[in-house]
Enzyme design. Structure first.
Site, PDB file in Angstrom:
ATOM      1  N   ARG A  24      74.146  89.667 125.545  1.00 12.71           N
ATOM      2  CA  ARG A  24      74.161  91.116 125.421  1.00 12.71           C
ATOM      3  C   ARG A  24      73.815  91.631 126.814  1.00 12.71           C
ATOM      4  NH1 ARG A  24      70.285  93.388 123.615  1.00 12.71           N
ATOM      5  NH2 ARG A  24      68.971  91.582 123.233  1.00 12.71           N
ATOM      6  N   ASP A  31      19.402  86.056 104.233  1.00 13.31           N
ATOM      7  CA  ASP A  31      19.557  85.846 105.678  1.00 13.31           C
ATOM      8  C   ASP A  31      19.652  87.250 106.303  1.00 13.31           C
ATOM      9  OD1 ASP A  31      20.536  84.836 108.218  1.00 13.31           O
ATOM     10  OD2 ASP A  31      22.528  85.476 107.520  1.00 13.31           O
ATOM     11  N   GLY A  78      76.068  87.355 112.002  1.00 14.03           N
ATOM     12  CA  GLY A  78      75.016  86.970 112.957  1.00 14.03           C
ATOM     13  C   GLY A  78      74.155  85.834 112.424  1.00 14.03           C
ATOM     14  N   GLY A  79      73.373  85.269 113.328  1.00 19.49           N
ATOM     15  CA  GLY A  79      72.524  84.121 112.999  1.00 19.49           C
ATOM     16  C   GLY A  79      71.561  84.408 111.861  1.00 19.49           C
TER      17      GLY A  79
HETATM   18  C1  GDG Z   1      67.341  88.074 119.746  1.00 18.02           C
HETATM   19  C2  GDG Z   1      66.395  87.503 120.828  1.00 18.02           C
HETATM   20  C3  GDG Z   1      66.695  85.248 119.812  1.00 18.02           C
HETATM   21  C4  GDG Z   1      77.251  87.233 121.583  1.00 18.02           C
HETATM   22  N1  GDG Z   1      78.365  87.772 122.067  1.00 18.02           N
HETATM   23  C5  GDG Z   1      79.269  87.792 121.069  1.00 18.02           C
HETATM   24  C6  GDG Z   1      78.682  87.224 119.955  1.00 18.02           C
HETATM   25  N2  GDG Z   1      77.429  86.882 120.287  1.00 18.02           N
HETATM   26  C7  GDG Z   1      76.441  86.265 119.400  1.00 18.02           C
HETATM   27  C8  GDG Z   1      76.101  84.873 119.843  1.00 18.02           C
HETATM   28  C9  GDG Z   1      74.690  84.700 119.332  1.00 18.02           C
HETATM   29  C10 GDG Z   1      74.146  86.123 119.302  1.00 18.02           C
HETATM   30  O1  GDG Z   1      75.239  86.997 119.452  1.00 18.02           O
HETATM   31  C11 GDG Z   1      73.178  86.390 120.465  1.00 18.02           C
HETATM   32  O2  GDG Z   1      71.973  85.783 120.180  1.00 18.02           O
HETATM   33  P1  GDG Z   1      70.866  85.437 121.276  1.00 18.02           P
HETATM   34  O3  GDG Z   1      69.835  84.598 120.666  1.00 18.02           O
HETATM   35  O4  GDG Z   1      71.539  84.749 122.410  1.00 18.02           O
HETATM   36  O5  GDG Z   1      70.293  86.834 121.815  1.00 18.02           O
HETATM   37  P2  GDG Z   1      69.738  88.272 121.238  1.00 18.02           P
HETATM   38  O6  GDG Z   1      70.851  89.086 120.714  1.00 18.02           O
HETATM   39  O7  GDG Z   1      68.993  88.892 122.364  1.00 18.02           O
HETATM   40  O8  GDG Z   1      68.737  87.936 120.023  1.00 18.02           O
HETATM   41  C12 GDG Z   1      66.750  86.059 121.098  1.00 18.02           C
HETATM   42  C13 GDG Z   1      67.488  85.924 118.690  1.00 18.02           C
HETATM   43  O9  GDG Z   1      67.105  87.283 118.549  1.00 18.02           O
HETATM   44  C14 GDG Z   1      67.249  85.204 117.364  1.00 18.02           C
HETATM   45  O10 GDG Z   1      65.921  85.162 117.009  1.00 18.02           O
HETATM   46  O11 GDG Z   1      67.272  83.984 120.055  1.00 18.02           O
HETATM   47  O12 GDG Z   1      65.851  85.513 122.031  1.00 18.02           O
HETATM   48  O13 GDG Z   1      66.464  88.267 122.019  1.00 18.02           O
HETATM   49  O14 GDG Z   1      74.693  84.199 118.034  1.00 18.02           O
HETATM   50  O15 GDG Z   1      77.019  84.004 119.279  1.00 18.02           O
HETATM   51  N3  GDG Z   1      79.345  87.076 118.799  1.00 18.02           N
HETATM   52  C15 GDG Z   1      80.624  87.509 118.749  1.00 18.02           C
HETATM   53  N4  GDG Z   1      81.220  88.093 119.796  1.00 18.02           N
HETATM   54  C16 GDG Z   1      80.593  88.264 120.965  1.00 18.02           C
HETATM   55  O16 GDG Z   1      81.174  88.815 121.899  1.00 18.02           O
HETATM   56  N5  GDG Z   1      81.314  87.343 117.621  1.00 18.02           N
END
Ligand code: GDG
Length: 746
Positions: free
Chosen positions: A283, A508, A29-30
């Site tokens: 999601r 004061d 994940g990110g």
């Molecule tokens: C929270 C906040 C904020 C999705 N489907 C698959 C998959 N993904 C990966 C994507 C992306 C990540 O999951 C989803 O990240 P998002 O940012 O779009 O959304 P949230 O999960 O709600 O994250 C959000 C984030 O935290 C970071 O601070 O941006 O606003 O809600 O990286 O690529 N990855 C794989 N298969 C999938 O089917 N491998």
């Protein structure tokens, strides 16, 4: 070696148990990517839940899990099923998640869940404290752990703590409905640096802190007793190269090596020169606006039938939080809508929506990003949205268009792309048509700019910027130059006090001897204050002066029966010991009649404000008003009266939530200095909290012991936190005086 302890609800590894054997696979994940170097370098550790409840962990398995996680520099926090129910599914996902995303109708306030949330935050703290050494720093992530910063800070005040919120922080009007709103803010303020994705969220947070806790601020710094909290925005990026390189590599693959999914997608594209694929990935969460997106797509197909058989929506919805009832309802709603739309428009050779309800391997995700001409990302609310950024990163030939909801954090950074309001189906449908027709050159110009930005501000840069800002916290000028009056420095002052023959002591009143109250008249001296001052005043070496901006009448009522020296209205009046009040300056109040009506009109238009009329000055208090409105009105007031001020030789003093208009040249510095002339003092002490006290610090002799109460900027030599600390100091002075008398008697 100092380390960083990263803390998040889940650990960045997936555990698999097979026949009592444990296997760990690092997450991709990110967050895990962004933290990689922070985690791996310098013995960093990551603290979080492993994904297995205590009930699932037999003692032998528990040891194995711990050992395996240790190899990945991870430390588990053990949670029971009940913990998860109240903490994660309960308070985190039935209270904070919907409320922070403005879904008030889904927000539940359940006391037991709140109790479990507190308990679990404590559990995290226990685990962190076991591993926290001096010099380590802690970086806590997200809404599940809002109380954790303060728990750690209270145990280890010297540890630097950073906190990042990955979801929006809602506007004050929404946030205020939370029953535990103050506790949550106080929990967050244990951090030294608080990070948000956007300036909007930062602004909402600051506004809630100001309104609910009343702390003072200097721009984006919150001033607490004795420390500061920096609040800033750090838009989270993606691992740009990982996505761009994966996309490039897949584009190069010969047909024989392409995935089945990619081949099917290509098949659609090749079916017609005008064929288009529209991508939707999230999601399965109600914040992502999936039903609205489907309805807008339905409307598009109805309004523009010429795109039937040409356009297809590829929708990936990843299962999420399926234990929470709203998510089950959402799943049913989406299933029905997809069925309805496909049923309504499908032809033998064409179904408008391909719907996947599952998680896909990374390679397939890249297939989707690569093959789709348009990404339709339309959350109703989203803290950031990384999918939007990943789509852009994957567009190797710069073709493709991102249609993005303006309710996402990402829309702030990707403003060149096509932004829409997800609630406006007409707009979404028309935008889809427009984008389908968009010339390739236009797409490329937009994507070129976006790619450059996303490559530069990637997730590693995000993490390093945050940590750099954390490293720089607590080095503000005012805190470095003004020492706190701690045990050692106080001992030095007490020693000086004991050895002196004749002392002059300035105090004061408001904010120094009495905490602030909404209505100034309510800040009466307590019996404790009288006791402390009486004792100071009874020492014949001491000349005690209460010096205030308050009006004479109030001070006469409160202190008239005491034989203290009193200076009021910043020095317009004074009374030596039990003598009579004397005007210390030639003053006039004839100007009241021109200024008073203006103050009245401001008071009428500013709820919670009031006018205080003194003999020779007028004060306009706005402590009880909305803080932003108060500040705005003060600027307007000053500009309205500026000409009158000049004509009457007046000046404006801006104090703590008060503006005072008085005759020029009368200030506490000038009045305090007059006392110095009377005697040869060998110990002078002055303490106050407001900036009007700064005149004293400036004008009194250089060796005066000057003390500031509170965190604001000052030229005083020492600083203490609050009125309680002032009382401690007076007690210490009294005790020092007593001991000295004892010695003489002996
Ligand atoms: C929270 C906040 C904020 C999705 N489907 C698959 C998959 N993904 C990966 C994507 C992306 C990540 O999951 C989803 O990240 P998002 O940012 O779009 O959304 P949230 O999960 O709600 O994250 C959000 C984030 O935290 C970071 O601070 O941006 O606003 O809600 O990286 O690529 N990855 C794989 N298969 C999938 O089917 N491998």
């Amino acid at each position: 070696m100092n380390k960083t302890i990263i803390v998040s609800n889940r650990l960045p590894v997936q555990l698999e148990i097979n026949k009592n054997e444990v296997k760990a696979t690092p997450s991709v994940g990110g967050l895990a990517t962004g933290m990689k170097s922070v985690h791996r370098d310098g013995n960093g550790i990551w603290v979080g839940w492993s994904g297995l409840t205590e009930e699932q962990l037999t003692s032998s398995l528990n040891e194995k899990v711990k050992k395996t996680l240790k190899e990945h520099q991870c430390v588990p926090v053990n949670l029971t099923e009940k913990d998860m129910e109240g903490f994660y599914y309960g308070f985190s996902n039935k209270t904070l998640w919907p409320q922070f995303h403005y879904f008030m109708e889904y927000t539940e306030f359940i006391k037991e869940d709140w109790e479990t949330y507190k308990k679990v935050n404590e559990k995290f703290a226990v685990e962190i404290l076991k591993h926290l050494n001096d010099g380590d720093q802690v970086w806590i992530h997200d809404y599940q752990l809002l109380l954790l910063p303060q728990i750690i800070k209270s145990q280890r005040p010297n540890t630097k703590i950073g906190f990042f919120l990955h979801i929006p922080f809602p506007s004050y009007e929404v946030y205020r409905t939370l029953p535990w709103r103050k506790e949550i803010l106080k929990g967050m303020l244990g951090a030294d640096l608080l990070g948000f994705h956007t300036y909007e969220y930062e602004r909402h947070f600051l506004s809630s802190v100001q309104r609910l806790l009343g702390h003072n601020m200097e721009f984006n710094k919150i001033l607490l007793d004795g420390r500061e909290v920096l609040v800033d925005s750090f838009p989270m990026g993606i691992d740009y190269d990982k996505f761009a390189n994966a996309a490039k590599a897949q584009n190069k693959l010969p047909k024989s090596e392409r995935s089945e999914l990619r081949l099917k997608l290509d098949e659609h594209i090749l079916s017609d020169p005008n064929a288009k694929l529209i991508l939707s990935i999230d999601r399965l969460d109600y914040t992502k606006g999936i039903p609205s997106r489907l309805q807008a797509f339905d409307y598009f197909l109805e309004k523009y039938p010429e795109y039937h058989e040409k356009v297809r929506l590829i929708m990936l919805a990843v299962p999420s939080r399926s234990n929470v009832p709203q998510y089950q309802l959402l799943k049913n709603e989406v299933d029905q809508l997809v069925g309805h739309i496909n049923g309504k428009y499908s032809k033998v050779s064409w179904t408008p929506i391909w719907y996947f309800y599952r998680s896909m391997p990374f390679e397939n995700l890249i297939d989707l990003y690569n093959a789709c001409d348009i990404a339709l990302i339309t959350p109703l609310r989203d803290g950031m949205n990384l999918v939007a950024k990943e789509y852009i990163a994957c567009r190797e030939d710069l073709s493709g268009t991102l249609i993005l909801s303006e309710m996402t954090g990402a829309s702030q950074e990707l403003s060149e792309t096509i932004l829409i309001n997800p609630n406006n189906y007409e707009e979404v449908a028309d935008t889809l048509k427009e984008v389908i027709e968009m010339p390739i050159e236009e797409q490329q110009t937009i994507n070129e700019t976006l790619q450059k930005r996303l490559k530069r501000y990637n997730v590693e840069r995000w993490a390093s910027d945050f940590l750099q800002a954390l490293g720089e916290t607590n080095q503000s000028e005012s805190l470095v130059t003004t020492k706190r009056l701690h045990k050692r420095s106080l001992e030095k002052v007490l020693d000086q006090y004991k050895r002196s023959r004749k002392r002059l002591l300035f105090f004061d009143y408001d904010g120094t001897l009495a905490p602030f109250t909404r209505i100034p008249k309510n800040a009466k001296p307590t019996p404790e204050v009288f006791d402390l001052l009486d004792q100071l005043n009874s020492d014949e070496k001491n000349e005690l002066v209460l010096i205030t901006g308050r009006d004479r009448e109030t001070f006469d009522e409160w202190f008239g029966h005491k034989n203290y020296n009193l200076v009021v209205e910043h020095g317009a009046w004074s009374r030596l010991k039990a003598g009579d009040w004397e005007v210390s300056e030639v003053l006039t109040n004839e100007w009241f009649e021109s200024i008073y009506p203006i103050l009245e009109s401001f008071t009428d238009r500013t709820p919670g404000s009031l006018i205080e009329e003194k003999d020779y000055s007028l004060a306009w208090h706005y402590r009880g008003s909305d803080p932003d409105l108060g500040k705005q009105r003060v600027r307007a007031l000053i500009s309205t009266i500026s000409q009158l001020i000049a004509n009457h030789n007046l000046e404006i003093l801006e104090g703590d939530k008060v503006v005072e208009i008085k005759v020029s040249g009368v200030n506490k510095g000038r009045s305090a200095s007059k006392f110095v002339l009377n005697e040869n003092y060998d110990f002078i002490f002055a303490i106050g909290d407001d900036w009007t006290d700064e005149f004293m610090y400036r004008d009194l002799p250089e060796d005066t012991v000057t003390v500031k109460v509170g965190p604001k900027k000052t030229i005083a030599k020492y600083r203490v936190d609050n009125t309680d600390h002032v009382f401690e100091i007076i007690k210490a002075l009294n005790k020092a005086g007593d001991q000295e008398i004892m010695r003489i008697v002996e």
